[in-house]
Design an enzyme around this catalytic site. Structure first.
Site, PDB file in Angstrom:
ATOM      1  N   HIS A 142       2.648   5.903  -2.919  1.00 12.64           N
ATOM      2  CA  HIS A 142       4.119   6.477  -3.081  1.00 12.64           C
ATOM      3  C   HIS A 142       4.166   6.894  -4.668  1.00 12.64           C
ATOM      4  O   HIS A 142       4.496   8.018  -5.041  1.00 12.64           O
ATOM      5  CB  HIS A 142       5.304   5.851  -2.478  1.00 12.64           C
ATOM      6  N   GLU A 143       3.987   5.991  -5.260  1.00 17.19           N
ATOM      7  CA  GLU A 143       4.307   5.902  -6.872  1.00 17.19           C
ATOM      8  C   GLU A 143       3.091   6.857  -7.520  1.00 17.19           C
ATOM      9  O   GLU A 143       3.178   7.506  -8.248  1.00 17.19           O
ATOM     10  CB  GLU A 143       4.005   4.481  -7.419  1.00 17.19           C
TER      11      GLU A 143
ATOM     12  N   ASP B 254      11.074  12.382  -5.174  1.00 19.65           N
ATOM     13  CA  ASP B 254      11.310  11.539  -4.000  1.00 19.65           C
ATOM     14  C   ASP B 254      11.880  12.426  -2.824  1.00 19.65           C
ATOM     15  O   ASP B 254      12.633  13.831  -3.277  1.00 19.65           O
ATOM     16  CB  ASP B 254      12.546  10.553  -4.286  1.00 19.65           C
TER      17      ASP B 254
ATOM     18  N   THR C 109       0.955  -0.955  -0.084  1.00 19.47           N
ATOM     19  CA  THR C 109       0.030   0.030  -0.015  1.00 19.47           C
ATOM     20  C   THR C 109       0.868   1.162   0.038  1.00 19.47           C
ATOM     21  O   THR C 109       0.743   2.178  -0.838  1.00 19.47           O
ATOM     22  CB  THR C 109      -1.008  -0.046   1.093  1.00 19.47           C
TER      23      THR C 109
ATOM     24  N   HIS D 194       4.266  10.341  -7.119  1.00 20.67           N
ATOM     25  CA  HIS D 194       4.935  10.973  -8.403  1.00 20.67           C
ATOM     26  C   HIS D 194       4.036  11.264  -9.416  1.00 20.67           C
ATOM     27  O   HIS D 194       4.389  12.198  -9.935  1.00 20.67           O
ATOM     28  CB  HIS D 194       5.761   9.649  -8.763  1.00 20.67           C
TER      29      HIS D 194
END
Length: 191
Positions: free
Chosen positions: A126-127, A136, A121, A130
């Site tokens: 996180h992706e 990052d 998850t 982006h």
């Protein structure tokens, strides 16, 4: 009680009832006009992300609960999507946004990170971050979603912090994402 007192009391009561009734039937008060930011809707296609469905749903729910002017929704089968999510055997990676309606970015949810102990998850959220324009922030603490793998395998937080939320809100404020150039760099999240 004399009749005159009753009439006066009745008249006052009637006036009060009529005044209250008038207030109840009057047009509702309007809220002050404030410019509401338009919500940018971005569709995602996870039809090629087998095994990641629940992590993607949780990551999407986290973003939708934490930002108000961009909404991630699952694309209808066969419909176009701004965010294409696929499962891979490598490290997770994504195209750096902010993605705009009508444009497309790719998110790769890599099983190599899962095999090393990272939370699905957190990876998905996180992706998606982006795709929404966040780079990052490595190294970083677990409280920063965009610290990614630098927070360690024990970190399962999939919630963007206040700074991350603010940056996404700014990127999509008043349709601003339509004016912001997508970076289009591919960010690989290997440690």
């Amino acid at each position: 009680m004399p009749l005159g007192t009753w009439l006066k009391a009745g008249t006052s009561a009637t006036a009060l009832v009529l005044a209250l009734a008038g207030a109840a039937t009057a047009a509702p008060a309007r809220e002050p006009s404030t410019a509401r930011a338009a919500v940018v809707t971005l569709r995602y296609d996870d039809s090629r992300a087998g095994g990641w469905e629940s992590a993607i749903a949780a990551g999407v729910a986290s973003w939708n609960a934490n930002v108000s002017n961009v909404r991630l929704v699952e694309a209808a089968p066969g419909a176009g999507a701004e965010i294409v999510i696929v499962a891979t055997t490598g490290w997770p990676q994504a195209t750096l946004g902010p993605v705009r309606p009508g444009r497309q970015v790719r998110v790769e949810l890599g099983s190599q990170a899962v095999s090393q102990g990272y939370d699905r998850t957190r990876i998905a959220a996180h992706e998606l971050g982006h795709s929404l324009g966040l780079p990052d922030t490595k190294p970083g603490p677990c409280s920063q979603l965009m610290s990614g793998s630098s927070a360690g395998t024990s970190c399962t937080s999939a919630v963007p912090d206040a700074t991350e939320r603010s940056r996404v809100q700014s990127a999509y404020a008043s349709g601003a994402a339509a004016l912001v150039r997508t970076d289009a760099r591919n960010l690989i999240d290997a440690p």
